[in-house]
Design a protein around this motif. Structure first.
Motif, PDB file in Angstrom:
ATOM      1  N   ALA A 113       0.839  -1.198   0.000  1.00 30.62           N
ATOM      2  CA  ALA A 113       0.000   0.000   0.000  1.00 30.62           C
ATOM      3  C   ALA A 113       0.880   1.256   0.000  1.00 30.62           C
ATOM      4  O   ALA A 113       0.619   2.220  -0.719  1.00 30.62           O
ATOM      5  N   PHE A 114       1.941   1.234   0.787  1.00 26.17           N
ATOM      6  CA  PHE A 114       2.813   2.417   0.864  1.00 26.17           C
ATOM      7  C   PHE A 114       3.589   2.612  -0.444  1.00 26.17           C
ATOM      8  O   PHE A 114       3.744   3.735  -0.933  1.00 26.17           O
ATOM      9  N   LEU A 115       4.054   1.498  -1.031  1.00 29.18           N
ATOM     10  CA  LEU A 115       4.798   1.616  -2.291  1.00 29.18           C
ATOM     11  C   LEU A 115       3.902   2.193  -3.389  1.00 29.18           C
ATOM     12  O   LEU A 115       4.339   3.000  -4.204  1.00 29.18           O
ATOM     13  N   ARG A 116       2.608   1.792  -3.395  1.00 29.48           N
ATOM     14  CA  ARG A 116       1.667   2.369  -4.379  1.00 29.48           C
ATOM     15  C   ARG A 116       1.520   3.874  -4.154  1.00 29.48           C
ATOM     16  O   ARG A 116       1.502   4.655  -5.089  1.00 29.48           O
ATOM     17  N   THR A 117       1.444   4.272  -2.867  1.00 30.41           N
ATOM     18  CA  THR A 117       1.327   5.706  -2.553  1.00 30.41           C
ATOM     19  C   THR A 117       2.556   6.463  -3.050  1.00 30.41           C
ATOM     20  O   THR A 117       2.444   7.534  -3.632  1.00 30.41           O
ATOM     21  N   ILE A 118       3.727   5.888  -2.832  1.00 29.56           N
ATOM     22  CA  ILE A 118       4.963   6.551  -3.283  1.00 29.56           C
ATOM     23  C   ILE A 118       4.927   6.677  -4.812  1.00 29.56           C
ATOM     24  O   ILE A 118       5.194   7.743  -5.368  1.00 29.56           O
ATOM     25  N   ASP A 119       4.556   5.580  -5.504  1.00 31.06           N
ATOM     26  CA  ASP A 119       4.530   5.621  -6.972  1.00 31.06           C
ATOM     27  C   ASP A 119       3.553   6.677  -7.474  1.00 31.06           C
ATOM     28  O   ASP A 119       3.843   7.412  -8.410  1.00 31.06           O
ATOM     29  N   ARG A 120       2.370   6.731  -6.842  1.00 31.17           N
ATOM     30  CA  ARG A 120       1.387   7.745  -7.255  1.00 31.17           C
ATOM     31  C   ARG A 120       1.953   9.147  -7.045  1.00 31.17           C
ATOM     32  O   ARG A 120       1.816  10.018  -7.889  1.00 31.17           O
ATOM     33  N   GLY A 121       2.654   9.336  -5.917  1.00 23.70           N
ATOM     34  CA  GLY A 121       3.272  10.633  -5.616  1.00 23.70           C
ATOM     35  C   GLY A 121       4.279  11.003  -6.694  1.00 23.70           C
ATOM     36  O   GLY A 121       4.315  12.134  -7.173  1.00 23.70           O
ATOM     37  N   ILE A 122       5.085  10.021  -7.100  1.00 17.40           N
ATOM     38  CA  ILE A 122       6.107  10.302  -8.127  1.00 17.40           C
ATOM     39  C   ILE A 122       5.419  10.649  -9.452  1.00 17.40           C
ATOM     40  O   ILE A 122       5.807  11.594 -10.147  1.00 17.40           O
ATOM     41  N   GLU A 123       4.322   9.907  -9.796  1.00 11.13           N
ATOM     42  CA  GLU A 123       3.580  10.206 -11.032  1.00 11.13           C
ATOM     43  C   GLU A 123       3.049  11.637 -11.014  1.00 11.13           C
ATOM     44  O   GLU A 123       3.211  12.384 -11.968  1.00 11.13           O
ATOM     45  N   HIS A 124       2.409  12.004  -9.882  1.00 10.68           N
ATOM     46  CA  HIS A 124       1.879  13.366  -9.761  1.00 10.68           C
ATOM     47  C   HIS A 124       2.980  14.388  -9.959  1.00 10.68           C
ATOM     48  O   HIS A 124       2.809  15.405 -10.608  1.00 10.68           O
ATOM     49  N   PHE A 125       4.118  14.089  -9.377  1.00 10.77           N
ATOM     50  CA  PHE A 125       5.245  15.014  -9.466  1.00 10.77           C
ATOM     51  C   PHE A 125       5.660  15.201 -10.931  1.00 10.77           C
ATOM     52  O   PHE A 125       5.831  16.315 -11.414  1.00 10.77           O
ATOM     53  N   HIS A 126       5.761  14.055 -11.672  1.00 14.60           N
ATOM     54  CA  HIS A 126       6.160  14.160 -13.082  1.00 14.60           C
ATOM     55  C   HIS A 126       5.116  14.930 -13.897  1.00 14.60           C
ATOM     56  O   HIS A 126       5.460  15.772 -14.723  1.00 14.60           O
ATOM     57  N   ASP A 127       3.818  14.631 -13.632  1.00  7.97           N
ATOM     58  CA  ASP A 127       2.749  15.339 -14.358  1.00  7.97           C
ATOM     59  C   ASP A 127       2.876  16.844 -14.143  1.00  7.97           C
ATOM     60  O   ASP A 127       2.821  17.629 -15.077  1.00  7.97           O
ATOM     61  N   ALA A 128       3.047  17.201 -12.857  1.00  9.49           N
ATOM     62  CA  ALA A 128       3.106  18.624 -12.520  1.00  9.49           C
ATOM     63  C   ALA A 128       4.327  19.261 -13.173  1.00  9.49           C
ATOM     64  O   ALA A 128       4.267  20.377 -13.703  1.00  9.49           O
ATOM     65  N   ALA A 129       5.449  18.519 -13.168  1.00 10.38           N
ATOM     66  CA  ALA A 129       6.685  19.057 -13.764  1.00 10.38           C
ATOM     67  C   ALA A 129       6.477  19.288 -15.266  1.00 10.38           C
ATOM     68  O   ALA A 129       6.878  20.327 -15.803  1.00 10.38           O
ATOM     69  N   GLU A 130       5.792  18.321 -15.929  1.00  7.92           N
ATOM     70  CA  GLU A 130       5.552  18.466 -17.385  1.00  7.92           C
ATOM     71  C   GLU A 130       4.673  19.679 -17.663  1.00  7.92           C
ATOM     72  O   GLU A 130       4.921  20.446 -18.579  1.00  7.92           O
TER      73      GLU A 130
END
Ligand code: SER
Length: 397
Positions: free
Chosen positions: A376-393
């Motif tokens: 569950a925590f690893l999924r949260t981290i992955d989602r966080g990283i995805e959001h970060f990349h989206d926002a950066a783009e």
């Protein structure tokens, strides 16, 4: 120290239990769970005396007047909280064992002091020049006198160098279980591990070379919720010795983590992460990660065995934070992106299962709970990283 082979942690634990059962008539009372199911004032069991609180308060009885054990303790969250120190230093743990002996209205200060000295210096042969003791200096606010009796007993009943006895205030020498509950003045024994025995000024200074090893508490009061102290009907003894610390001292190491207690767990971490072996360095990120993960998996395995589960509140939340701290170290330092803590449960059972057989009952259940929480925590981290990349783009476009 006498010219004998270095004892294993298991032998040292057994020495303690045998000394008090065989020589001094104590009954072995198994450790209580780390989850104090019947005490709402406590998040986790934080000392050996917790299970005897009712006896100290005069509200309960046992079939014996003297008890001994090695108690499973967790100090993370609550009054006694060592979480942030773990990994960075050599002698704090979230989960640790506390060797303890107790008197319920039976023997008092003289015996407690004499026996502690005898075990440390005669049975285990510790160098007397390296031992320091502290006693309570009194406290005006609480209307408490200095513990001259304890000071005198150290001088009369042991051959400690009198210049190694010092008086300290409430913070160091008046032990309380929590904001309320049984309490009393205490006398602590510290070990000076400096190479040249120059540690006299380092007592109670949070220096890793001069550490408290044993606390002898003379329980005489109850502190109620308003903060008032009331004398108890009987006087009791409650001692606690940090097992990982005394093993380190007796094995001649400079870090608790360099003892045989941690070897199966470090081996498993290395095997499951593919990292290099543990090197014992205090600043090195890999070595810090080893210590954090090893400490935290012991804590999680014991707590979940005893009925706790990671969750969003109370003790479950403390466990969730502990698990996440360990996962971050596994991911950032060892680069492991799959659940790995769950694969370390067996190594904890290997190192602690003899002393605490309940750990052997259902380690698969414990590993499953840990695996689900890691996922569950690893999924949260992955989602966080995805959001970060989206926002950066979005910012770039
Ligand atoms: N209760 C005391 C402590 O935790 C002694 O066991 O230090």
């Amino acid at each position: 120290m006498p010219e004998t082979a270095v004892k294993t942690a298991a032998e040292i634990r057994q020495d303690f239990l045998d000394f008090f059962t065989e020589k001094h008539g104590h009954t072995f009372a198994p450790s209580s769970p780390v989850v104090p199911h019947d005490d709402p004032t406590l998040l986790f069991t934080n000392a050996g005396m917790n299970q005897f609180k009712d006896v100290f308060l005069g509200q309960g009885e046992r079939e014996y007047k003297r008890a001994v054990n090695s108690q499973k303790c967790i100090r993370a969250g609550g009054k006694h909280n060592d979480l942030e120190d773990v990994g960075k230093d050599t002698y704090h743990h979230t989960f640790f064992e506390m060797l303890g002996n107790w008197s319920f209205g039976d023997y008092f200060k003289a015996e407690a002091i004499q026996w502690a000295w005898h075990l440390l210096t005669e049975i285990w042969g510790l160098d007397k020049d390296r031992l320091y003791v502290t006693v309570f200096e009194g406290d005006d606010a609480d209307g408490l006198e200095p513990d001259e009796e304890a000071e005198q007993l150290w001088k009369e009943h042991t051959d400690i160098d009198p210049s190694h006895i010092s008086r300290w205030g409430k913070k160091d020498n008046f032990w309380e279980m929590g904001d309320s509950g049984p309490c009393g003045p205490c006398s602590e024994i510290h070990y000076d591990a400096t190479p040249d025995k120059s540690g006299s000024e380092l007592v109670n200074r949070d220096d890793p070379q001069v550490i408290e090893i044993w606390n002898l508490v003379f329980i005489q009061f109850n502190r109620d919720k308003s903060g008032k102290l009331t004398p108890l009907p009987a006087k009791h003894v409650d001692t606690g010795m940090g097992f990982e610390r005394i093993v380190r001292v007796l094995q001649g190491k400079t870090s608790n983590y360099d003892t045989d207690i941690w070897m199966p767990i470090f081996r498993a971490i290395q095997e499951k992460t593919g990292g290099r072996p543990y090197g014992g360095d205090l600043e090195d990120h890999t070595d810090i990660a080893y210590r954090v993960i090893a400490d935290h998996i012991r804590c999680l395995t014991v707590a979940i065995t005893d009925g706790a589960v990671p969750s969003n509140e109370g003790r479950g939340y403390v466990l969730r934070r502990i698990l996440r701290r360990a996962v971050r170290h596994a991911r950032q330092t060892f680069g492991v992106e799959r659940p790995v803590l769950c694969d370390l449960v067996d190594s904890v059972v290997e190192s602690l299962g003899e002393a605490f057989p309940e750990l052997k009952k259902d380690p698969e259940r414990v590993a499953k709970i840990i695996r689900e929480e890691e996922n569950a925590f690893l999924r949260t981290i992955d989602r966080g990283i995805e959001h970060f990349h989206d926002a950066a783009e979005r910012t770039e476009s």
